[in-house]
Scaffold this active site. Structure first.
Site, PDB file in Angstrom:
ATOM      1  N   ALA A 117      16.141 -65.094  -1.157  1.00  0.00           N
ATOM      2  CA  ALA A 117      15.148 -65.332  -2.198  1.00  0.00           C
ATOM      3  C   ALA A 117      15.788 -66.225  -3.255  1.00  0.00           C
ATOM      4  O   ALA A 117      17.013 -66.235  -3.419  1.00  0.00           O
ATOM      5  CB  ALA A 117      14.710 -64.000  -2.797  1.00  0.00           C
TER       6      ALA A 117
ATOM      7  N   GLY B 249      16.865 -62.431   1.609  1.00  0.00           N
ATOM      8  CA  GLY B 249      15.485 -62.636   2.056  1.00  0.00           C
ATOM      9  C   GLY B 249      15.399 -63.511   3.303  1.00  0.00           C
ATOM     10  O   GLY B 249      14.413 -63.426   4.047  1.00  0.00           O
TER      11      GLY B 249
HETATM   12  N1  CAA Z   1      18.679 -69.086  -4.420  1.00  0.00           N
HETATM   13  C1  CAA Z   1      18.686 -70.242  -5.099  1.00  0.00           C
HETATM   14  N2  CAA Z   1      19.534 -71.269  -4.813  1.00  0.00           N
HETATM   15  C2  CAA Z   1      20.410 -71.094  -3.802  1.00  0.00           C
HETATM   16  C3  CAA Z   1      20.450 -69.905  -3.046  1.00  0.00           C
HETATM   17  C4  CAA Z   1      19.532 -68.864  -3.389  1.00  0.00           C
HETATM   18  N3  CAA Z   1      19.461 -67.717  -2.720  1.00  0.00           N
HETATM   19  N4  CAA Z   1      21.432 -70.030  -2.124  1.00  0.00           N
HETATM   20  C5  CAA Z   1      21.964 -71.256  -2.270  1.00  0.00           C
HETATM   21  N5  CAA Z   1      21.342 -71.902  -3.291  1.00  0.00           N
HETATM   22  C6  CAA Z   1      21.620 -73.247  -3.801  1.00  0.00           C
HETATM   23  C7  CAA Z   1      22.908 -73.259  -4.614  1.00  0.00           C
HETATM   24  O1  CAA Z   1      22.662 -72.825  -5.930  1.00  0.00           O
HETATM   25  C8  CAA Z   1      23.285 -74.713  -4.521  1.00  0.00           C
HETATM   26  O2  CAA Z   1      22.472 -75.444  -5.431  1.00  0.00           O
HETATM   27  P1  CAA Z   1      23.162 -76.591  -6.366  1.00  0.00           P
HETATM   28  O3  CAA Z   1      23.691 -77.614  -5.389  1.00  0.00           O
HETATM   29  O4  CAA Z   1      22.017 -77.084  -7.184  1.00  0.00           O
HETATM   30  O5  CAA Z   1      24.247 -75.915  -7.121  1.00  0.00           O
HETATM   31  C9  CAA Z   1      22.832 -75.113  -3.120  1.00  0.00           C
HETATM   32  O6  CAA Z   1      21.891 -74.129  -2.714  1.00  0.00           O
HETATM   33  C10 CAA Z   1      23.980 -75.114  -2.127  1.00  0.00           C
HETATM   34  O7  CAA Z   1      24.623 -73.855  -2.209  1.00  0.00           O
HETATM   35  P2  CAA Z   1      26.220 -73.695  -2.367  1.00  0.00           P
HETATM   36  O8  CAA Z   1      26.784 -74.851  -3.116  1.00  0.00           O
HETATM   37  O9  CAA Z   1      26.466 -72.331  -2.894  1.00  0.00           O
HETATM   38  O10 CAA Z   1      26.656 -73.828  -0.826  1.00  0.00           O
HETATM   39  P3  CAA Z   1      27.919 -73.157  -0.128  1.00  0.00           P
HETATM   40  O11 CAA Z   1      27.969 -73.735   1.251  1.00  0.00           O
HETATM   41  O12 CAA Z   1      29.131 -73.265  -0.972  1.00  0.00           O
HETATM   42  O13 CAA Z   1      27.542 -71.590  -0.020  1.00  0.00           O
HETATM   43  C11 CAA Z   1      26.106 -69.709   0.460  1.00  0.00           C
HETATM   44  C12 CAA Z   1      26.483 -71.177   0.787  1.00  0.00           C
HETATM   45  C13 CAA Z   1      27.226 -68.775   0.922  1.00  0.00           C
HETATM   46  C14 CAA Z   1      24.846 -69.408   1.257  1.00  0.00           C
HETATM   47  C15 CAA Z   1      25.862 -69.529  -1.046  1.00  0.00           C
HETATM   48  O14 CAA Z   1      24.976 -70.540  -1.477  1.00  0.00           O
HETATM   49  C16 CAA Z   1      25.294 -68.203  -1.430  1.00  0.00           C
HETATM   50  O15 CAA Z   1      26.004 -67.225  -1.496  1.00  0.00           O
HETATM   51  N6  CAA Z   1      23.970 -68.162  -1.704  1.00  0.00           N
HETATM   52  C17 CAA Z   1      23.299 -66.971  -2.170  1.00  0.00           C
HETATM   53  C18 CAA Z   1      23.084 -65.969  -1.054  1.00  0.00           C
HETATM   54  C19 CAA Z   1      22.423 -64.718  -1.582  1.00  0.00           C
HETATM   55  O16 CAA Z   1      22.930 -64.023  -2.417  1.00  0.00           O
HETATM   56  N7  CAA Z   1      21.212 -64.412  -1.058  1.00  0.00           N
HETATM   57  C20 CAA Z   1      20.455 -63.262  -1.477  1.00  0.00           C
HETATM   58  C21 CAA Z   1      19.456 -63.644  -2.542  1.00  0.00           C
HETATM   59  S1  CAA Z   1      18.612 -62.252  -3.248  1.00  0.00           S
HETATM   60  C22 CAA Z   1      17.422 -61.823  -2.130  1.00  0.00           C
HETATM   61  O17 CAA Z   1      17.245 -62.472  -1.119  1.00  0.00           O
HETATM   62  C23 CAA Z   1      16.585 -60.616  -2.468  1.00  0.00           C
HETATM   63  C24 CAA Z   1      15.710 -60.112  -1.369  1.00  0.00           C
HETATM   64  O18 CAA Z   1      16.036 -59.186  -0.691  1.00  0.00           O
HETATM   65  C25 CAA Z   1      14.425 -60.730  -1.097  1.00  0.00           C
END
Ligand code: CAA
Length: 257
Positions: free
Chosen positions: A65, A109
């Site tokens: 999400a 999500g």
């Molecule tokens: N929401 C919003 N933006 C996100 C995102 C997310 N879940 N995941 C990645 N992005 C964005 C980053 O902010 C980044 O944007 P910018 O370039 O503008 O900074 C872009 O995508 C690329 O991400 P990274 O630079 O972080 O890429 P990476 O390869 O270094 O890492 C990753 C990849 C491990 C997936 C890391 O992005 C990450 O940990 N993302 C979040 C994962 C997460 O926590 N997901 C759960 C969300 S909460 C949820 O889903 C609740 C539910 O149950 C419904």
């Protein structure tokens, strides 16, 4: 119908949705999930579609999400806005089979979206995880419910409580995904599966999906009774006459769909 965050196309009798928010690794905001729902509405209403495929990019199916969009939510924003329920449920209510073709990250999500689908086919690059705990929240779209049903309590607890990712090999071993394929073959393989499903009798396909889903909601005996009733009803279909006649006559069946 025009879409901004997904690509929608048809390949024969398969409806295909590609999540297309690459800069945010397909993070699922409200607009994106609304668009998935609209595409599903269209495919469900289209008699020429027999199966649906949802996929993402090479790097991410969906990284969860949209964290930015919910970072400042109050309790009332989440509760009154019915966050997650309102539009996410549409995937669950789809009566035609939905296959998730997952490459790269399927987190939070994103993993939950894949689990709402009927079959997950994974690229060897896929990584599944429920890392919400690192954000000070818990999974909200089925991670604590569908994941243990798929992989058992031990692995679900491990993933949700430690936030570790599961790779494709482990995901297949644990029963989360049905097959693992080389990343460059993912879409072809998933389309092949979707095309096979779409070539069969659509009412029978829908009956099978409904019956298997029923097994998660009922006792064994109730489920068996449900299956038997649906099984009996299949004998009312022209497709049953055609399928069995084709077998006896040693030819390919031609289903009505
Ligand atoms: N929401 C919003 N933006 C996100 C995102 C997310 N879940 N995941 C990645 N992005 C964005 C980053 O902010 C980044 O944007 P910018 O370039 O503008 O900074 C872009 O995508 C690329 O991400 P990274 O630079 O972080 O890429 P990476 O390869 O270094 O890492 C990753 C990849 C491990 C997936 C890391 O992005 C990450 O940990 N993302 C979040 C994962 C997460 O926590 N997901 C759960 C969300 S909460 C949820 O889903 C609740 C539910 O149950 C419904």
């Amino acid at each position: 119908m025009s879409y901004e965050l997904i690509l929608v196309e048809t390949r024969g009798r398969v409806g295909m949705i590609t999540l297309n928010r690459p800069k945010a690794l397909n993070a699922l905001n409200d607009n994106l999930v609304d668009e998935i729902g609209k595409a599903l509405d269209g495919f469900e209403a289209d008699e020429n579609i027999g199966a649906i495929l949802i996929t993402g990019s090479e790097k991410a199916f969906a990284a969860g999400a949209d964290i930015g969009a919910m970072a400042t939510f109050s309790y009332m924003d989440a509760y009154k806005g019915d966050y997650i329920t309102r539009n996410w449920e549409r995937v669950k209510t789809c009566r035609k089979p939905v296959i998730a073709a997952v490459a790269g990250f399927a987190l939070g999500g994103g993993c939950e979206l894949a689990m709402m689908c009927d079959i997950i086919i994974a690229a060897d690059t896929a990584k599944f995880g429920q890392p919400e705990i690192k954000l000070g929240i818990l999974p909200g779209a089925g991670g604590t419910q569908r994941l243990p049903r798929a992989v058992g309590k031990a692995k679900a607890m491990d993933m949700c409580l430690t936030a570790r990712f599961m790779d494709a090999v482990e995901a297949e071993r644990a029963g989360l995904v049905s097959r693992v394929v080389p990343a460059d073959k993912l879409v072809d393989e998933a389309l092949g599966a979707a095309e096979a499903i779409a070539s069969y009798s659509l009412p029978v396909v829908m009956m099978i999906k409904e019956s298997i889903n029923r097994s998660f909601e009922s006792s064994l005996n109730e489920g068996l009774l449900f299956e038997r009733r649906v099984f009996h009803s299949a004998f009312a279909l022209k497709d049953q006459k055609e399928g069995m006649a084709a077998f006896v006559e040693k030819r390919k069946p031609s289903f009505d769909h």
